[in-house]
Scaffold this motif. Structure first.
Motif, PDB file in Angstrom:
ATOM      1  N   GLU A   1       0.831  -1.204   0.000  1.00  0.00           N
ATOM      2  CA  GLU A   1       0.000   0.000   0.000  1.00  0.00           C
ATOM      3  C   GLU A   1       0.864   1.252   0.000  1.00  0.00           C
ATOM      4  OE1 GLU A   1      -3.663   0.082   2.447  1.00  0.00           O
ATOM      5  OE2 GLU A   1      -2.964  -1.852   3.219  1.00  0.00           O
ATOM      6  N   GLU A   2       1.938   1.235   0.766  1.00  0.00           N
ATOM      7  CA  GLU A   2       2.809   2.407   0.865  1.00  0.00           C
ATOM      8  C   GLU A   2       3.443   2.731  -0.481  1.00  0.00           C
ATOM      9  OE1 GLU A   2       6.760   3.953   3.350  1.00  0.00           O
ATOM     10  OE2 GLU A   2       5.987   1.919   3.651  1.00  0.00           O
ATOM     11  N   GLN A   3       3.938   1.702  -1.191  1.00  0.00           N
ATOM     12  CA  GLN A   3       4.576   1.952  -2.478  1.00  0.00           C
ATOM     13  C   GLN A   3       3.565   2.418  -3.526  1.00  0.00           C
ATOM     14  OE1 GLN A   3       7.411  -0.921  -3.974  1.00  0.00           O
ATOM     15  NE2 GLN A   3       8.061  -1.501  -1.913  1.00  0.00           N
ATOM     16  N   ILE A   4       2.358   1.921  -3.454  1.00  0.00           N
ATOM     17  CA  ILE A   4       1.319   2.381  -4.389  1.00  0.00           C
ATOM     18  C   ILE A   4       0.991   3.846  -4.131  1.00  0.00           C
ATOM     19  CG2 ILE A   4      -1.119   2.139  -4.998  1.00  0.00           C
ATOM     20  CD1 ILE A   4      -0.738  -0.905  -4.548  1.00  0.00           C
ATOM     21  N   THR A   5       0.856   4.221  -2.861  1.00  0.00           N
ATOM     22  CA  THR A   5       0.605   5.622  -2.520  1.00  0.00           C
ATOM     23  C   THR A   5       1.734   6.503  -3.029  1.00  0.00           C
ATOM     24  OG1 THR A   5      -0.647   4.992  -0.553  1.00  0.00           O
ATOM     25  CG2 THR A   5       0.218   7.235  -0.618  1.00  0.00           C
ATOM     26  N   GLU A   6       2.959   6.040  -2.867  1.00  0.00           N
ATOM     27  CA  GLU A   6       4.116   6.807  -3.333  1.00  0.00           C
ATOM     28  C   GLU A   6       4.127   6.916  -4.856  1.00  0.00           C
ATOM     29  OE1 GLU A   6       7.377   4.685  -1.666  1.00  0.00           O
ATOM     30  OE2 GLU A   6       7.149   5.545   0.344  1.00  0.00           O
ATOM     31  N   ALA A   7       3.708   5.861  -5.540  1.00  0.00           N
ATOM     32  CA  ALA A   7       3.678   5.896  -7.007  1.00  0.00           C
ATOM     33  C   ALA A   7       2.678   6.937  -7.500  1.00  0.00           C
ATOM     34  CB  ALA A   7       3.323   4.519  -7.560  1.00  0.00           C
ATOM     35  N   PHE A   8       1.510   6.992  -6.879  1.00  0.00           N
ATOM     36  CA  PHE A   8       0.521   7.996  -7.280  1.00  0.00           C
ATOM     37  C   PHE A   8       0.988   9.398  -6.915  1.00  0.00           C
ATOM     38  CE2 PHE A   8      -2.169   4.429  -8.133  1.00  0.00           C
ATOM     39  CZ  PHE A   8      -3.102   4.884  -9.047  1.00  0.00           C
ATOM     40  N   ALA A   9       1.653   9.536  -5.766  1.00  0.00           N
ATOM     41  CA  ALA A   9       2.198  10.848  -5.405  1.00  0.00           C
ATOM     42  C   ALA A   9       3.209  11.304  -6.445  1.00  0.00           C
ATOM     43  CB  ALA A   9       2.837  10.787  -4.015  1.00  0.00           C
ATOM     44  N   ALA A  10       4.040  10.374  -6.919  1.00  0.00           N
ATOM     45  CA  ALA A  10       5.005  10.712  -7.966  1.00  0.00           C
ATOM     46  C   ALA A  10       4.298  11.155  -9.242  1.00  0.00           C
ATOM     47  CB  ALA A  10       5.912   9.518  -8.251  1.00  0.00           C
ATOM     48  N   ALA A  11       3.188  10.486  -9.571  1.00  0.00           N
ATOM     49  CA  ALA A  11       2.404  10.880 -10.744  1.00  0.00           C
ATOM     50  C   ALA A  11       1.839  12.282 -10.571  1.00  0.00           C
ATOM     51  CB  ALA A  11       1.282   9.875 -10.978  1.00  0.00           C
ATOM     52  N   HIS A  12       1.363  12.581  -9.364  1.00  0.00           N
ATOM     53  CA  HIS A  12       0.797  13.906  -9.104  1.00  0.00           C
ATOM     54  C   HIS A  12       1.851  14.997  -9.269  1.00  0.00           C
ATOM     55  CE1 HIS A  12      -2.346  11.870  -6.222  1.00  0.00           C
ATOM     56  NE2 HIS A  12      -2.461  11.489  -7.487  1.00  0.00           N
ATOM     57  N   ALA A  30       4.650  14.775 -10.992  1.00  0.00           N
ATOM     58  CA  ALA A  30       5.189  14.808 -12.357  1.00  0.00           C
ATOM     59  C   ALA A  30       4.217  15.434 -13.341  1.00  0.00           C
ATOM     60  CB  ALA A  30       5.555  13.403 -12.814  1.00  0.00           C
ATOM     61  N   PHE A  31       2.938  15.084 -13.250  1.00  0.00           N
ATOM     62  CA  PHE A  31       1.975  15.480 -14.274  1.00  0.00           C
ATOM     63  C   PHE A  31       0.702  16.127 -13.727  1.00  0.00           C
ATOM     64  CE2 PHE A  31       4.104  11.654 -16.249  1.00  0.00           C
ATOM     65  CZ  PHE A  31       4.884  12.379 -17.142  1.00  0.00           C
ATOM     66  N   GLY A  32       0.523  16.146 -12.428  1.00  0.00           N
ATOM     67  CA  GLY A  32      -0.647  16.800 -11.850  1.00  0.00           C
ATOM     68  C   GLY A  32      -1.730  15.870 -11.374  1.00  0.00           C
ATOM     69  N   GLY A  33      -1.719  14.617 -11.763  1.00  0.00           N
ATOM     70  CA  GLY A  33      -2.762  13.687 -11.350  1.00  0.00           C
ATOM     71  C   GLY A  33      -2.689  12.411 -12.165  1.00  0.00           C
TER      72      GLY A  33
END
Length: 679
Positions: free
Chosen positions: A480-491, A493-496
């Motif tokens: 769960e932690e790595q998935i949250t971090e992956a989406f944060a990275a997407a946010h 990098a590109f906004g969402g």
């Protein structure tokens, strides 16, 4: 054909000037050189000018980015110039001055270069030069800084008349090496390319030194209590939480891609007492506000304000921004003005956190942020020696809604189907995931390449063109932690995120009695649990954005077909298949569509098959592993092998816009397996 030496010399100078951001902003400014060529009709010598054409960037300028014009014809236009009220007509006249075929379209600044009596001319937008150009007493400061070597030219909108003005200045001041253009930038000239470049750099560096030595140390005022930058880790977390909300607001009129920066100058600006006043004045240089809008949206809360309160206030400020922008449009528009292009901000500033910038794609969003950073430098310089005084609002409107700018927008190619959409693909470091990432980028999307293998993710992201198109993230979908971090990275990098593809997986092929509980748990943790966790995080982002979205599960024919020795894998795929139905029913009210793809026999390029699954399935069917693809093809109705690209095609079919009213669907990509027909 060999390149003309004068043009080659111009390109080399342009590249040197454009390589240093202190000299000019991205895609800003233009350079020219005059020389002699051959008239292909008469075979006689003819005076020519090569000049950077419309669009393009000095640092990466190519020969195709130059316009070549007949100098005699260009200068003859002075005899037919109809006056400032009709000077836009002169841009079309430049086409009749072109020499030869190909090259770029001449820009609005062509007259400046052609009418000035100098062999080489540079027009640049350095922060130091614009700081003087946008200071309240810029003319006096220019005189103090340069003496008689550089002449002040009052603001005039770029065009033919400005070219006439600068030509007159050059003639009247033979000792001058260039001029400062009020509210705009600088122009320098020289008899040789080396002299012109030297004069440009002299103006820029002299202005930098003048601002540093004469300026006050804190031009933006004292630090505001509570507005100081948050610690780096904390502000990145807060930026990732705010990004989808802000992107959703900035995409009210049309979808936008975002960019985030917490660069030191931005954080310092937002921590100072004068930032609300200065931000409200807006940017000045035309290159700036064409990309940043005339002013940013600024959150008027301290850095430590509660997240919910910050979100609510951003929504209020967005409503106010749109109302103010419409009023600005209506104040200045007339019957000839193009329609309003959109009332959302391009720049959003959050004290203690940083700057969010937006555009039709990642590069446009990033460059908009870079331009506002230029504007911060300009404001700092102007306030250090005087006060910041940008051009009047009415002039900004004339530039923003200039018919020539509108014509440039009309010439742009039609957006690709997935333009401004942001995708996150799991298991994208190889096989099907890699093919999906490639197809999505080809159709205009920005892609977050998520994979357990950092090397695999980085390799694919590089293949896709780097950070303006794709970024790599390392993620184990059981975490769960790595998935949250992956989406944060997407946010960040590109906004969402708008489009998620659940593709990560493994395959364990064993008979029931040989399948251990560990096998079962591992298979389900990665594909059933992992898909659930990724989809849950995706829905959090998508509902925050309020832009709808797509979730696609790469399931399998095995989710509906009972194959031999396949209990763990087949059961997991059935789980994924029903997740599609359950989620489609639940999140449709948010405009989020959930669909699936059921491949079969994707052997070539598959990480799963290469990792042992291929050998196991070949043993089950009694064929050589190298023949497994042909075996699968032979048992299909179409007798065709299924490749990763075919699965990627199905993902695009589901998300590219033509199936906008489809959700809860599974598309078979198996070349025809009758036993797996959906009922």
């Amino acid at each position: 054909m060999a390149q003309h030496p004068t043009a080659a010399e111009l390109l080399a100078r342009s590249h040197r000037l454009g390589a240093d951001p202190r000299n000019t902003n991205f895609a800003g400014g233009n350079t020219s050189a005059k020389g002699t060529g051959t008239d292909p009709v008469t075979g006689t010598d003819v005076a020519l000018m090569w000049v950077k054409g419309s669009g393009g960037d000095l640092g990466t300028l190519t020969a195709e980015g130059l316009a070549a014009l007949r100098l005699d014809r260009l200068r003859a236009l002075t005899a037919v110039y109809p006056g400032i009220e009709r000077e836009d007509e002169m841009v079309a006249a430049f086409d009749y001055c072109l020499h030869g075929k190909g090259g770029a379209a001449p820009s609005i600044d062509t007259a400046m270069h052609g009418l000035v009596d100098a062999a080489h001319v540079d027009h640049l937008h350095p922060d130091s030069g614009i700081a003087l150009a946008c200071a309240a007493d810029g003319e006096a400061l220019t005189k103090e800084c340069f003496g008689e070597r550089v002449v002040w030219v009052p603001w005039r909108r770029p065009g033919f008349q400005l070219g006439l003005d600068i030509a007159a200045v050059k003639k009247a001041h033979p000792q001058a090496i260039g001029c400062v253009l009020g509210g705009h930038g600088i122009t320098a000239w020289g008899a040789t390319s080396e002299e012109c470049e030297r004069n440009s750099l002299d103006i820029i560096r002299t202005a930098e030194t003048f601002l540093a030595e004469r300026g006050t140390p804190e031009p933006f005022g004292p630090v505001l209590a509570g507005y100081e930058p948050l610690p780096e880790a904390e502000r990145r977390v807060r930026a990732a939480a705010l990004a989808p909300v802000i992107r959703g607001l900035a995409s009210h009129d049309r979808a936008q891609v975002g960019h985030f920066t917490d660069a030191g100058p931005v954080l310092d600006f937002l921590s100072r007492s004068e930032h609300p006043r200065l931000a409200a004045l807006g940017t000045s240089c035309p290159d700036h506000f064409l990309r940043t809008k005339i002013r940013p949206l600024v959150l008027d809360l301290p850095a430590g304000a509660g997240l919910d309160g910050a979100v609510d206030r951003l929504k209020e400020l967005h409503r106010e921004y749109r109302e103010e922008y419409r009023a600005y449009y209506e104040r200045h528009a007339d019957e000839h003005t193009p329609p309003m292009r959109g009332a959302d901000p391009a720049i959003v500033l959050v004290p203690g956190v940083g700057m969010f910038s937006f555009g039709k794609d990642k590069q446009t969003a990033r460059v908009a942020g870079e331009f506002y950073l230029n504007a911060v430098h300009v404001m700092r310089g102007a306030e250090a020696v005087s006060s910041y005084a940008p051009i009047e609002e009415s002039e900004k409107f004339r530039i923003e809604y200039w018919e020539l700018e509108e014509a440039k927008l009309r010439r742009m190619p039609r957006p690709r189907p997935l333009a401004a959409r942001i995708a996150l693909v799991t298991g994208a470091g190889s096989g099907i995931g890699r093919a999906i990432a490639h197809r999505l980028v080809a159709e205009g999307a920005c892609v977050v390449v998520a994979d357990r293998s950092r090397t695999g993710a980085e390799t694919v992201a590089a293949e896709l063109g780097g950070p303006d198109h794709a970024v790599p993230v390392t993620v184990d979908v059981t975490s769960e932690e790595q998935i949250t971090e992956a989406f944060a990275a997407a946010h960040l990098a590109f906004g969402g995120v708008d489009l998620v593809v659940n593709n990560a997986g493994i395959s364990i092929s064993k008979p029931l009695l040989e399948t251990s509980a560990k096998d079962w748990d591992l298979q389900h943790d990665i594909m059933a649990r992992g898909s659930f966790l990724v989809s849950r995080e995706a829905v959090r982002t998508m509902t925050a954005q309020r832009l709808g979205g797509d979730i696609v599960y790469i399931a399998s024919k095995n989710g509906v077909f009972a194959g031999p020795n396949n209990i763990a894998y087949g059961a997991t795929k059935a789980d994924q298949a029903h997740q599609v139905r359950l989620l489609a029913a639940e999140v449709g009210e948010h405009g989020i569509r959930v669909n699936g793809v059921n491949p079969d026999g994707v052997v070539r390029g598959s990480g799963i098959f290469a990792g042992g699954w291929g050998a196991q399935r070949a043993a089950v069917y009694g064929v050589e592993e190298a023949e497994l693809g042909a075996f699968y093809a032979g048992r299909t109705l179409l007798k065709r092998e299924v490749l990763p690209e075919h699965v990627a095609n199905a993902v695009f079919a589901l998300t590219g816009g033509d199936l906008s009213h489809t959700t809860g669907l599974h598309i078979p990509v198996d070349a025809g397996v009758a036993a797996a027909f959906l009922r």
